[in-house]
Design a protein around this motif. Structure first.
Motif, mmCIF file in Angstrom:
data_model
loop_
_atom_site.group_PDB
_atom_site.id
_atom_site.type_symbol
_atom_site.label_atom_id
_atom_site.label_comp_id
_atom_site.label_asym_id
_atom_site.label_seq_id
_atom_site.Cartn_x
_atom_site.Cartn_y
_atom_site.Cartn_z
ATOM 1 N N ALA A 82 1.408 -1.154 -0.528
ATOM 2 C CA ALA A 82 -0.359 0.348 0.322
ATOM 3 C C ALA A 82 0.889 0.949 0.058
ATOM 4 N N PRO A 83 0.119 2.499 -0.066
ATOM 5 C CA PRO A 83 0.979 3.447 -0.206
ATOM 6 C C PRO A 83 1.705 4.288 1.180
ATOM 7 N N PRO A 84 2.652 4.776 1.083
ATOM 8 C CA PRO A 84 3.025 4.729 3.041
ATOM 9 C C PRO A 84 1.929 5.611 3.517
ATOM 10 N N GLY A 85 1.126 4.832 4.249
ATOM 11 C CA GLY A 85 0.538 5.713 6.011
ATOM 12 C C GLY A 85 -1.057 6.649 4.778
ATOM 13 N N ASN A 86 -1.125 7.415 5.209
ATOM 14 C CA ASN A 86 -2.862 7.743 4.793
ATOM 15 C C ASN A 86 -2.039 9.190 3.510
ATOM 16 N N TYR B 134 -7.552 3.289 5.985
ATOM 17 C CA TYR B 134 -6.608 3.176 6.075
ATOM 18 C C TYR B 134 -6.414 1.723 5.493
ATOM 19 N N GLN B 196 6.278 2.873 0.640
ATOM 20 C CA GLN B 196 5.563 2.075 0.821
ATOM 21 C C GLN B 196 5.049 1.254 1.945
ATOM 22 N N THR B 197 4.063 0.760 2.187
ATOM 23 C CA THR B 197 4.034 0.298 2.904
ATOM 24 C C THR B 197 3.149 -1.416 3.085
ATOM 25 N N ASP B 319 0.576 10.885 11.198
ATOM 26 C CA ASP B 319 -0.431 10.429 10.160
ATOM 27 C C ASP B 319 -1.511 10.981 10.417
#
Lengths: 102, 548
Positions: A82-86, B134, B196-197, B319
């Motif tokens: 996923a993209p980094p954080g919101n 999220y 990225q996550t 965040d």
């Protein structure tokens, strides 16, 4: 209000049509005010008289990593990527939206 | 106003004073050292007049992972450290067409916990959706209980040592606002380097109980003690293993400060606290930070901060942008959760579908506070001893096993358990379970001591040997090292005589009337016999000889 909605729902009311449709939707919903609900408990589910089914604590699912990852656009070693954080919506000034032009 | 008065009434007399003497070595609450909150620090030392005092206010939100085989609303397994995304069902991944099905065990765990915390159990509770975006929350909402949770209005009692001394303990209570059932989210691994996550949904959907306290605490030590007691209660009930290191117990602290008599100040939320010790540090740091900020004319933002354990401070979390609008709405796929008791038990229902509050209440195990009281009553040990016994996993059982197998009185046994055994365990970072000295061996050793076959110092030497875990019995070690007490009266008299002959000065002092010097002679005899002499007997012999 539109700005707030755009932030929350990540919807883009990009043009006049979009905003008009939103206005119409709100008008339609406003009809609910014509009903007298004095003293009536709000209903939040048509299931309110049903019994909430309780499941036994057994392991019956899972172990389908491959299938789940099939839908992922990007994956790394069985993790979803996923993209980094919101990424917050850019401020109003920087967005291309109907509001800009109004 | 009422709240501040209430805080004072609850006996939180600690008043945080201006840090004008911050330079001094003993500056007040350095975050590293938790000072007893109820120190009788009411009177201000001379020269401090005119300083503003602060009342810190601390409330906690504790997320407890329920100990169950499967998740709250799906049948996937609950397990720590499994291959990523292997314990995920279609519902957990929020694929369309899936529906939540409530796990009975989770309901029972919440009822048990509510009863143990003196809550009123709501016979009808509701589920809601809490919306936020999220990556580790695939549905875009969390199913929780915002309107009517399963349990409300309880209390948690815990104990603190005054002035860091174990000998004086005071009991405090924090009110429990509510306990609600909710879903856990998945885990996000942030890879900042590659921007990225990585998301692992194994934890998504695991059952949680969120325990919300009222802001009744006033410092890090109180918060830590309350959480520690909650941990023990949960472990006793079995509703959660509550291991903070594995994320089964997560604490967020809400902290604010205000002047006595004024309304509550703006509060901040502190997250990322990974141990009970860090909880105390984080809370104390945040209190101090807020006081300093306000005293320097600044303001406190209603924000979420993260605790940095390496630096020992809190920093704003990146965040969380502004106030979240969670758009709570009822969960349309779940009817109300109805619980029953003996009076309202439905006749014709399948009993597997019935959760009976009274049935659960009858089967609650003894809570830690009850266990401690029983230990004190049964064995005559001190209250603080009972705390230490229960604090160490398995230690109370070990203690009781030793008692069963020895003739030594519990009041003496407890010394061996807490001073000798426990310090060995701590030194070698071992749990009671992994102790090389079993309760059987220790009891055996204590029996030798009780039967006066060896002296106390000899027993300590034997324990050191036993610690090597070579499987020898205490008796064998005693024989090998020749540690038996000298039973031969003549031999003892000879040794005593030789000591008397050597220590002319001491003998003269005793004869003149200085009885304390006698202890030195006894010590010398002990040394000469390598701990094999009975001190009582030695004293008698020496006194007899010196009076001749």
């Amino acid at each position: 209000m539109l700005d707030h909605l755009e932030h929350l729902a990540l919807v883009d009311f990009r043009n006049v049509e979009g905003v008009e449709r939103l206005q119409k939707a709100i008008q339609f919903a406003d009809q609910l005010h014509e009903v007298d609900t004095e003293g009536v408990e709000p209903m939040d589910s048509v299931l309110e008289d049903r019994c909430l089914y309780l499941r036994e604590d057994d392991v019956t699912e899972g172990n389908c990593t491959k299938e789940l990852l099939k839908n992922a656009r990007e994956k790394i070693e069985e993790y979803f990527v996923a993209p980094p954080g919101n990424i917050p919506l850019p401020k109003l000034e920087e967005r291309e939206t109907f509001l800009q032009r109004s | 106003m009422a709240a501040a008065a209430a805080a004072a009434a609850r006996g939180c007399e600690r008043v945080w004073r201006r840090a004008w003497w911050r330079g001094a070595a003993d500056a007040f609450p350095a975050p590293a050292r938790a000072v007893a909150c109820n120190a009788r620090g009411g009177a201000a030392p001379a020269g401090e007049s005119g300083l503003a005092s602060w009342v810190p206010v601390v409330g906690l939100e504790i997320h407890v992972q329920i100990s169950s085989n499967s998740k709250l609303f799906s049948g996937s397994q609950v397990q720590f450290a499994a291959p990523p995304n292997s314990l995920v069902s279609f519902f957990d991944a929020s694929l369309p067409g899936t529906l939540p099905v409530l796990n009975r065990r989770c309901v029972e765990a919440a009822v048990m916990t509510g009863l143990a915390l003196n809550c009123s159990i709501n016979k009808k509770s509701l589920f809601d959706r809490k919306h936020y975006f999220y990556a580790d929350l695939p549905a875009g909402y969390q199913i929780t209980q915002q309107r009517v949770p399963i349990a409300v209005n309880g209390s948690l009692s815990y104990s603190l040592c005054i002035d860091n001394k174990m000998s004086q303990m005071v009991t405090k209570t924090v009110r429990i606002k509510q306990i609600q059932l909710e879903q856990d989210s998945g885990k996000s691994l942030h890879d900042d380097a590659r921007s990225q996550t990585l998301v692992d949904l194994n934890r998504a959907g695991v059952g949680l109980m969120e325990v919300v306290t009222e802001p009744d605490m006033c410092c890090g030590e109180e918060a830590a003690a309350a959480v520690r007691e909650l941990q023990l209660i949960l472990q006793t009930l079995g509703s959660s293993q509550a291991i903070m290191a594995e994320g089964q117990l997560r604490v967020d602290a809400n902290v604010s400060v205000h002047h006595p008599g004024e309304p509550y100040g703006v509060r901040t939320e502190v997250k990322n606290i990974n141990s009970v010790r860090f909880l105390a540090k984080a809370v104390d740091y945040e209190i101090q930070r807020q006081i300093e900020e306000l005293e320097n004319g600044g303001t406190i933002l209603n924000e979420t901060r993260s605790f940095d354990s390496k630096l020992g401070c809190t920093v704003p979390m990146r965040d969380k942008e502004g106030k979240q609008d969670y758009r709570f709405m009822p969960e349309p796929n779940l009817p109300p959760l109805i619980l029953y008791d003996a009076k309202s038990l439905p006749v014709n229902m399948n009993h597997q579908q019935v959760v009976n509050i009274d049935w659960i209440r009858e089967r609650l195990p003894d809570l830690p506070s009850v266990k401690r009281a029983k230990l004190v009553e049964l064995y005559g040990i001190l209250p603080e001893h009972s705390f230490t016994l229960l604090n160490e996993d398995g230690l109370a059982e070990y203690f009781e096993n030793v008692i069963k197998q020895t003739q030594m009185k519990p009041k003496k046994v407890i010394g061996w358990i807490l001073n000798d055994l426990l310090s060995y365990l701590k030194q070698h970072a071992l749990t009671v379970k992994d102790s090389p000295v079993s309760s059987f061996l220790l009891a055996d050793l204590l029996n030798l001591l009780e039967r006066r076959e060896i002296s106390s110092s000899a027993a300590k030497q034997v324990l050191e040997e036993l610690w090597k875990g070579e499987g020898k019995t205490p008796l064998k070690i005693v024989k090998e090292k020749k540690l038996e007490l000298i039973q031969d009266q003549k031999e003892l008299e000879q040794i005593c005589q030789s000591v008397i002959d050597r220590q002319e000065d001491e003998v003269m002092a005793i004869k003149v009337g200085n009885q304390k010097v006698l202890n030195k002679l006894i010590g010398l005899v002990q040394r000469a016999t390598r701990g094999r002499s009975n001190p009582v007997l030695v004293k008698q012999i020496l006194e007899k000889k010196l009076s001749e």
